[in-house]
Design a protein around this motif. Structure first.
Motif, short mmCIF file in Angstrom:
data_model
loop_
_atom_site.label_atom_id
_atom_site.label_comp_id
_atom_site.label_asym_id
_atom_site.label_seq_id
_atom_site.Cartn_x
_atom_site.Cartn_y
_atom_site.Cartn_z
N LEU A 161 85.73 27.88 106.69
CA LEU A 161 84.83 27.91 105.54
C LEU A 161 85.20 29.10 104.66
O LEU A 161 85.11 30.25 105.08
CB LEU A 161 83.38 28.03 106.00
CG LEU A 161 82.30 27.86 104.92
CD1 LEU A 161 82.38 26.47 104.30
CD2 LEU A 161 80.93 28.10 105.51
N SER A 162 85.63 28.83 103.46
CA SER A 162 86.02 29.89 102.54
C SER A 162 85.43 29.61 101.17
O SER A 162 85.01 28.48 100.86
CB SER A 162 87.55 29.99 102.43
OG SER A 162 88.07 28.85 101.78
N LYS A 163 85.42 30.63 100.33
CA LYS A 163 84.89 30.49 98.99
C LYS A 163 85.65 29.43 98.20
O LYS A 163 85.06 28.63 97.46
CB LYS A 163 84.95 31.85 98.29
CG LYS A 163 84.19 31.93 96.99
CD LYS A 163 84.38 33.29 96.33
CE LYS A 163 83.84 34.41 97.19
NZ LYS A 163 83.97 35.73 96.52
N ASN A 164 86.97 29.39 98.37
CA ASN A 164 87.78 28.42 97.63
C ASN A 164 87.44 26.98 97.99
O ASN A 164 87.49 26.08 97.14
CB ASN A 164 89.27 28.67 97.90
CG ASN A 164 89.77 29.94 97.24
OD1 ASN A 164 89.11 30.46 96.34
ND2 ASN A 164 90.90 30.44 97.68
N VAL A 165 87.10 26.75 99.26
CA VAL A 165 86.73 25.41 99.70
C VAL A 165 85.35 25.04 99.16
O VAL A 165 85.14 23.94 98.64
CB VAL A 165 86.75 25.31 101.24
CG1 VAL A 165 86.18 23.96 101.69
CG2 VAL A 165 88.17 25.46 101.76
N ILE A 166 84.40 25.96 99.28
CA ILE A 166 83.04 25.68 98.83
C ILE A 166 83.00 25.35 97.35
O ILE A 166 82.22 24.50 96.90
CB ILE A 166 82.13 26.89 99.13
CG1 ILE A 166 82.09 27.16 100.64
CG2 ILE A 166 80.71 26.63 98.62
CD1 ILE A 166 81.33 28.42 101.01
N GLN A 167 83.86 25.98 96.56
CA GLN A 167 83.90 25.72 95.12
C GLN A 167 84.16 24.26 94.80
O GLN A 167 83.75 23.76 93.75
CB GLN A 167 84.97 26.60 94.47
CG GLN A 167 84.61 28.07 94.40
CD GLN A 167 85.79 28.96 94.06
OE1 GLN A 167 86.93 28.49 94.04
NE2 GLN A 167 85.55 30.22 93.80
N GLN A 168 84.83 23.55 95.71
CA GLN A 168 85.18 22.15 95.46
C GLN A 168 84.17 21.17 96.04
O GLN A 168 84.37 19.96 95.94
CB GLN A 168 86.58 21.87 96.01
CG GLN A 168 87.66 22.79 95.46
CD GLN A 168 87.66 22.86 93.94
OE1 GLN A 168 87.49 21.85 93.25
NE2 GLN A 168 87.86 24.07 93.40
#
Length: 320
Positions: A162-169
């Motif tokens: 879980l990372s910020k880049n994934v959550i953004q999508q």
């Protein structure tokens, strides 16, 4: 500014009348204007609010506006900011007019597709957790801890990070908010020490901020730890260890932010300080941060992460 609507006046008198009544309400200005970005990291303002200051500074914002024309020539642009009157007016003298707006993306297309794929998997896992626990109405309030714990387990089993880049999508704003919450919430200090695989006699390095506000690096040989209460803190641990170059055991209570790495580590003085060497050989060292600034932890994490060391204990920032 991007023109999303055009208003054409046929006579100079009509244009002048409008120009003299900019604070009046007009139906053709209603719900126009505002700002936008084509940055593919931002699919909701939630994404922008969860960026740090450095990331926010890389986001390019543009404005929407209504183009006002006379005789086929652009006279000025109105940004109503969602109102029905000309809240802001942009003059176009000497302005460069382009047919399209190009944006240099921080995330490339191939990486973006992979992030979208991972976000879809996490959304499916989230749905399955809610269904399995039968917490359809309570997953993000009274049953939050159950939901968070189960989802984190499923992420680990599916080798998903879980990372910020994934959550953004992620597509669903409610889920997006929950995932950011998980990303920012750290496990309690007692829970982290309980789950850590410590070995008696093994060497570890502690990083914590002292009562005077400076970052302390303490290299230790581990003996034991136990959950306990300390002063007014219910969620604390008592760590017993032998400090470097000491013969006897010592103990210290931890109840707030602390980092702990396996092995003995040391920080170059340039990690937390600005170092300047004068022509005469004089070296001037001054700290990058004021006392108690928690960004000192970020410096430690970044430095050791670049050397492929991950913290066993991290009560400062979520470690997923």
């Amino acid at each position: 500014m991007k023109i999303t609507k055009e208003v054409h006046f046929n006579t100079e008198e009509a244009l002048n009348n409008f120009s003299n009544m900019l604070l009046n309400d007009f139906d053709f200005l209603a719900e126009t204007g505002g700002s936008f970005t084509e940055d593919n990291r931002i699919n909701s303002m939630i994404d922008y609010y969860n960026m740090d200051d450095l990331e926010k500074n890389t986001v390019k914002w543009n404005l929407y506006g209504v183009g006002v024309y006379y005789g086929g020539k652009l006279q000025f642009i109105v940004d109503a900011q969602g109102y029905s009157y000309a809240r802001y007016v942009g003059l176009v003298d000497n302005a460069k007019i382009e047919k399209s707006i190009s944006h240099k993306q921080a995330v490339k297309d191939e990486e973006l597709q992979e992030l979208k794929h991972q976000a879809g998997k996490i959304e499916d896992l989230s749905s399955s957790v809610i269904e399995e626990l039968n917490i359809f109405l309570t997953w993000n309030n009274e049953d939050w801890d159950k939901y968070k714990t189960s989802l984190k387990e499923k992420l680990k089993l599916n080798n998903l990070k879980l990372s910020k880049n994934v959550i953004q999508q992620a597509d669903t704003e409610k889920l997006k908010t929950a995932l950011y919450r998980i990303l920012h919430e750290v496990d309690s200090i007692q829970e982290q020490f309980k789950n850590a695989d410590f070995e008696k006699g093994e060497k570890y390095t502690l990083f914590y901020i002292s009562d005077l506000g400076s970052l302390i690096t303490e290299r230790i040989t581990y003996d034991s730890c136990q959950s306990t209460k300390y002063a007014q803190y219910d969620n604390a641990v008592k760590l017993t260890y032998r400090p470097e170059n000491k013969r006897n055991l010592y103990y210290r209570h931890f109840y707030s932010e602390v980092l702990m790495f396996k092995g003995w580590h040391s920080l170059p003085e340039t990690v937390l300080n600005n170092v300047e060497v004068k022509p005469d050989g004089t070296k001037i060292i001054h700290s990058k941060y004021y006392s108690c600034d928690k960004r000192q932890f970020d410096e430690v994490l970044n430095y050791l992460n670049n050397k492929c060391f991950k913290p066993l204990i991290n009560t400062y920032k979520s470690n997923l």
